[in-house]
Design a protein around this motif. Structure first.
Motif, PDB file in Angstrom:
ATOM      1  N   PRO A  54      39.837  39.888  20.063  1.00  0.00           N
ATOM      2  CA  PRO A  54      39.726  40.427  21.429  1.00  0.00           C
ATOM      3  C   PRO A  54      38.564  41.408  21.587  1.00  0.00           C
ATOM      4  N   LEU A  55      37.999  41.447  22.795  1.00  0.00           N
ATOM      5  CA  LEU A  55      36.869  42.328  23.093  1.00  0.00           C
ATOM      6  C   LEU A  55      37.229  43.207  24.272  1.00  0.00           C
ATOM      7  N   SER A  56      36.977  44.489  24.138  1.00  0.00           N
ATOM      8  CA  SER A  56      37.384  45.431  25.173  1.00  0.00           C
ATOM      9  C   SER A  56      36.303  45.673  26.218  1.00  0.00           C
ATOM     10  N   SER A  57      35.057  45.341  25.900  1.00  0.00           N
ATOM     11  CA  SER A  57      33.971  45.653  26.836  1.00  0.00           C
ATOM     12  C   SER A  57      32.742  44.814  26.517  1.00  0.00           C
ATOM     13  N   GLY A  58      31.793  44.826  27.453  1.00  0.00           N
ATOM     14  CA  GLY A  58      30.523  44.159  27.221  1.00  0.00           C
ATOM     15  C   GLY A  58      29.742  44.800  26.094  1.00  0.00           C
ATOM     16  N   LEU A  59      29.902  46.106  25.914  1.00  0.00           N
ATOM     17  CA  LEU A  59      29.221  46.797  24.817  1.00  0.00           C
ATOM     18  C   LEU A  59      29.729  46.291  23.466  1.00  0.00           C
ATOM     19  N   GLU A  60      31.037  46.113  23.360  1.00  0.00           N
ATOM     20  CA  GLU A  60      31.602  45.607  22.110  1.00  0.00           C
ATOM     21  C   GLU A  60      31.179  44.161  21.881  1.00  0.00           C
ATOM     22  N   CYS A  61      31.216  43.369  22.929  1.00  0.00           N
ATOM     23  CA  CYS A  61      30.802  41.976  22.815  1.00  0.00           C
ATOM     24  C   CYS A  61      29.342  41.898  22.378  1.00  0.00           C
ATOM     25  N   GLY A  62      28.481  42.701  23.005  1.00  0.00           N
ATOM     26  CA  GLY A  62      27.072  42.701  22.653  1.00  0.00           C
ATOM     27  C   GLY A  62      26.836  43.143  21.223  1.00  0.00           C
ATOM     28  N   SER A  63      27.586  44.138  20.769  1.00  0.00           N
ATOM     29  CA  SER A  63      27.410  44.652  19.408  1.00  0.00           C
ATOM     30  C   SER A  63      27.751  43.598  18.370  1.00  0.00           C
ATOM     31  N   PHE A  64      28.889  42.913  18.551  1.00  0.00           N
ATOM     32  CA  PHE A  64      29.245  41.848  17.613  1.00  0.00           C
ATOM     33  C   PHE A  64      28.258  40.684  17.705  1.00  0.00           C
ATOM     34  N   CYS A  65      27.759  40.427  18.895  1.00  0.00           N
ATOM     35  CA  CYS A  65      26.793  39.345  19.069  1.00  0.00           C
ATOM     36  C   CYS A  65      25.496  39.650  18.329  1.00  0.00           C
TER      37      CYS A  65
END
Length: 219
Positions: free
Chosen positions: A138-149
């Protein structure tokens, strides 16, 4: 799904893919006459960062479209969905700063070594875990999604920068690989083939650089 929920989901998907398509058009127009020329320097920072953000939107947004849809389907408002996408692109914009500061003209040796390193990175637990988190959440935010990406794709992006940051052809190839990894479940045989293929490409760059399109001359 009710029509009330379907409309925000459709708008989120259309907006994400529409922005990606627009950015692809801008990059094609910008790179159309440049993809076979070496890049001596990234140029002025404002022009570079505008190009970089446009490139990242074109390359990365198609792969996170399912995540954006999931966010909208979960009841997020239109503003929240837009912020998710904006925050995701902010992460990539920040990455553009070290790329700009560290980029130096280089030739086949550096390009080959970076490409081999990108292939080896595909086999690391860091890459595999980042892919799992980026694609499955699960991803809580666009910042988290971007970081893992960023962690997931750093090897492929480093390879593109080393081979030809202004190469439209390599941009297409890297985008297709990234989208496939984001949209398809991991399959060990395919992932192994990709890693070995990148290592082979790196060795080919070192051995026969004149046969690699868009690559800078030896230095």
């Amino acid at each position: 799904m009710t029509n009330t929920k379907a409309l925000p989901v459709a708008l989120a998907l259309a907006s994400t893919l529409g922005l990606a398509a627009l950015c692809w058009g801008l990059m094609a127009q910008t790179m159309g006459g440049m993809h076979m020329k070496p890049v001596a320097s990234p140029g002025p920072f404002p022009a570079f960062i505008a190009m970089w953000i446009t490139m990242m939107a074109a390359m990365m947004l198609p792969g996170i479209a399912p995540t954006v849809v999931k966010t909208a389907r979960g009841g997020a408002s239109g503003a929240a969905v837009l912020w998710f996408v904006a925050a995701y692109l902010i992460v990539w914009a920040v990455i553009g700063l070290p790329v700009y500061l560290l980029y130096q003209p280089h030739g086949t040796v550096i390009a080959g070594i970076v490409t081999i390193a990108a292939g080896l990175y595909e086999f690391t637990p860091i890459k595999k875990e980042a892919r799992r988190r980026c694609c499955r959440g699960p991803l809580s935010s666009g910042l988290e999604c971007g970081s893992f990406c960023v962690v997931m794709t750093i090897g492929l992006m480093a390879m593109q920068i080393a081979i030809g940051i202004m190469s439209l052809g390599w941009m297409v190839v890297v985008t297709l690989v990234i989208c496939a990894q984001k949209l398809m479940p991991p399959r060990e045989p395919i992932d192994t083939i990709l890693g070995l293929a990148l290592i082979g490409l790196g060795l080919a760059i070192l051995a026969v650089p004149d046969h690699v399109p868009g690559l800078m001359p030896a230095m």
